[in-house]
Motif scaffolding. Structure first.
Motif, PDB file in Angstrom:
ATOM      1  N   ALA A  17       0.832  -1.192   0.000  1.00  0.00           N
ATOM      2  CA  ALA A  17       0.000   0.000   0.000  1.00  0.00           C
ATOM      3  C   ALA A  17       0.869   1.245   0.000  1.00  0.00           C
ATOM      4  CB  ALA A  17      -0.897   0.013   1.233  1.00  0.00           C
ATOM      5  N   ALA A  18       0.387   2.276  -0.692  1.00  0.00           N
ATOM      6  CA  ALA A  18       1.033   3.585  -0.662  1.00  0.00           C
ATOM      7  C   ALA A  18      -0.060   4.626  -0.622  1.00  0.00           C
ATOM      8  CB  ALA A  18       1.891   3.792  -1.917  1.00  0.00           C
ATOM      9  N   ALA A  19       0.055   5.574   0.292  1.00  0.00           N
ATOM     10  CA  ALA A  19      -1.002   6.557   0.449  1.00  0.00           C
ATOM     11  C   ALA A  19      -1.084   7.458  -0.771  1.00  0.00           C
ATOM     12  CB  ALA A  19      -0.729   7.403   1.696  1.00  0.00           C
ATOM     13  N   LEU A  20      -2.322   7.846  -1.099  1.00  0.00           N
ATOM     14  CA  LEU A  20      -2.547   8.732  -2.225  1.00  0.00           C
ATOM     15  C   LEU A  20      -3.689   9.659  -1.871  1.00  0.00           C
ATOM     16  CD1 LEU A  20      -1.650   9.121  -5.258  1.00  0.00           C
ATOM     17  CD2 LEU A  20      -3.738   7.900  -5.838  1.00  0.00           C
ATOM     18  N   PRO A  21      -3.517  10.978  -1.867  1.00  0.00           N
ATOM     19  CA  PRO A  21      -4.576  11.878  -1.452  1.00  0.00           C
ATOM     20  C   PRO A  21      -5.719  11.881  -2.447  1.00  0.00           C
ATOM     21  CG  PRO A  21      -2.706  13.114  -2.303  1.00  0.00           C
ATOM     22  CD  PRO A  21      -2.275  11.683  -2.213  1.00  0.00           C
ATOM     23  N   SER A  22      -6.930  11.673  -1.924  1.00  0.00           N
ATOM     24  CA  SER A  22      -8.132  11.711  -2.747  1.00  0.00           C
ATOM     25  C   SER A  22      -9.330  11.551  -1.848  1.00  0.00           C
ATOM     26  CB  SER A  22      -8.139  10.589  -3.785  1.00  0.00           C
ATOM     27  OG  SER A  22      -9.330  10.610  -4.528  1.00  0.00           O
ATOM     28  N   PHE A 315      -8.784   8.940   8.428  1.00  0.00           N
ATOM     29  CA  PHE A 315      -9.466   7.783   7.864  1.00  0.00           C
ATOM     30  C   PHE A 315      -9.036   7.594   6.418  1.00  0.00           C
ATOM     31  CE2 PHE A 315     -13.507   6.218   5.719  1.00  0.00           C
ATOM     32  CZ  PHE A 315     -13.259   4.888   6.002  1.00  0.00           C
ATOM     33  N   VAL A 316      -8.625   6.379   6.080  1.00  0.00           N
ATOM     34  CA  VAL A 316      -8.228   6.053   4.718  1.00  0.00           C
ATOM     35  C   VAL A 316      -9.048   4.860   4.237  1.00  0.00           C
ATOM     36  CG1 VAL A 316      -5.883   6.929   4.979  1.00  0.00           C
ATOM     37  CG2 VAL A 316      -6.359   4.516   5.466  1.00  0.00           C
ATOM     38  N   TYR A 317      -9.161   4.766   2.922  1.00  0.00           N
ATOM     39  CA  TYR A 317      -9.831   3.611   2.342  1.00  0.00           C
ATOM     40  C   TYR A 317      -9.006   3.107   1.162  1.00  0.00           C
ATOM     41  CZ  TYR A 317     -11.579   6.819  -1.288  1.00  0.00           C
ATOM     42  OH  TYR A 317     -11.673   7.743  -2.317  1.00  0.00           O
ATOM     43  N   HIS A 331      -6.414   5.841  -0.221  1.00  0.00           N
ATOM     44  CA  HIS A 331      -6.890   7.192  -0.482  1.00  0.00           C
ATOM     45  C   HIS A 331      -7.355   7.817   0.827  1.00  0.00           C
ATOM     46  CE1 HIS A 331      -6.873   6.464  -4.869  1.00  0.00           C
ATOM     47  NE2 HIS A 331      -7.175   5.230  -4.493  1.00  0.00           N
ATOM     48  N   ASP A 332      -6.976   9.057   1.038  1.00  0.00           N
ATOM     49  CA  ASP A 332      -7.401   9.775   2.231  1.00  0.00           C
ATOM     50  C   ASP A 332      -8.829  10.272   2.078  1.00  0.00           C
ATOM     51  OD1 ASP A 332      -4.138  11.167   2.342  1.00  0.00           O
ATOM     52  OD2 ASP A 332      -4.942   9.655   3.704  1.00  0.00           O
TER      53      ASP A 332
END
Length: 342
Positions: A17-22, A315-317, A331-332
């Motif tokens: 997993a890698a965080a990605l703003p959205s 919170f992320v999904y 995604h944030d």
């Protein structure tokens, strides 16, 4: 039952997993009508991978969400879901789960002990009984009659955390415990409300969802949260969309929250706007409590558009649509309260 188990065991497991703003993704980004699966929190990546193994093989959305939830219950070791879950304040581990098809069929179990896959028991309740929910000893009896094995699930780590907690016996839910890596490494910290909620849309346009959790750590024995309650922790309607929730379950129950999100989408709101309105309603009803508790919603409409919103940031999904790159990552979600504004 046996053939389904074999099919689910063949699902793909695990993923990075890698965080990605959205805060919202539309079906047009991956092609209208494309299959997709979304899940709550960081561990949703692994759940999505298991679910995608089913969808990619032509399976249904219902089969996919069951596979994703089963991964979380057995292969993930998280103190809020499945076999590694923390117990209640009496030292008893109880599990809750629900599953719902887009045609309105649904099943759930609550306060289930010593059964490794509550989501599959919930599906058996849906398919083999005239009921929606079984609880406690009755749920376990039904599971055993259906061929599920009785297995002690309380781990040494969870037992150690419980003994550590008993030194002070202080019950204090924390915000975003799944993402708090520092707290997670300390025995006894309250990892208490990070449900795995998973929603899927298959290639035939069918929707389904599932929720699974060990509930709040150190809860009163017999407490049941929102996850197994259809309309609170999960709701799915093929005509509109699907929604699931995470956080302090009492707030979802008080607001029939997942049903509310779906009904707001029925009125024409996007998934993100529907989640935001549901959060606003929680705040309007209990403004002071909302600053101390986390409440999160994740929604997927029939067109494949995804949205999420939370009370507090963090919170992320996870989303998986079969495409390469960012659609397999985290995604944030948007939030009302940011860090330091509580």
């Amino acid at each position: 039952m046996t053939s389904r188990r074999r099919f689910l065991q063949a699902a793909a497991l695990g993923a990075g997993a890698a965080a990605l703003p959205s805060v919202a993704l539309r079906a047009t980004e991956a092609g209208a009508g494309a299959a997709r699966v979304v899940s709550t929190w960081d561990f949703g990546v692994g759940a999505n991978a298991a679910a995608w193994g089913v969808l990619g093989a032509g399976g249904t959305a219902l089969e996919a969400v069951e596979a994703g939830a089963r991964w979380a219950e057995a292969d993930l070791c998280n103190p809020t879901v499945g076999r590694c879950g923390n117990p209640d304040r009496d030292g008893v581990l109880t599990l809750d789960a629900s599953i719902m098809d887009g045609d309105g069929r649904c099943g759930a179990v609550a306060a289930l002990e010593d059964i490794a896959h509550p989501v599959s028991v919930a599906r058996a309740v849906m398919e083999k009984t005239p009921h929606v929910m079984l609880v406690g000893d009755g749920a376990q009896q039904f599971a055993l009659e259906q061929g599920f094995e009785k297995t002690p699930l309380l781990t040494d780590g969870a037992r150690e955390a419980w003994h550590e907690w008993r030194r002070e016996s202080r019950y204090e839910p924390k915000i975003n415990v799944e993402r708090d890596r520092i707290q997670r490494s300390r025995p006894g910290d309250s990892h208490d409300h990070d449900t795995l909620g998973i929603l899927a849309l298959d290639a035939q346009g069918r929707l389904a969802g599932a929720c699974t959790t060990s509930g709040m750590a150190w809860k009163l024995h017999g407490r049941v949260g929102d996850s197994p309650i259809v309309g609170a922790g999960l709701y799915v309607d093929n005509e509109v969309g699907a929604a699931t929730a995470s956080g302090v379950g009492e707030e979802m129950i008080r607001n029939a929250a997942s049903f509310l999100v779906v009904e707001l989408m029925r009125q024409g709101r996007s998934p993100m706007d529907a989640c935001r309105e549901a959060i606003d309603r929680v705040v309007r009803k209990r403004p002071e409590a909302s600053r101390r508790l986390q409440v999160c919603f994740l929604a997927l409409n029939r067109d494949g558009e995804v949205g999420a919103f939370a009370l507090h940031e963090g919170f992320v999904y996870a989303l998986h649509d079969g495409g390469a790159g960012p659609h397999e990552r985290l995604h944030d979600a948007g939030a009302i309260y940011s860090e330091g504004v509580r």
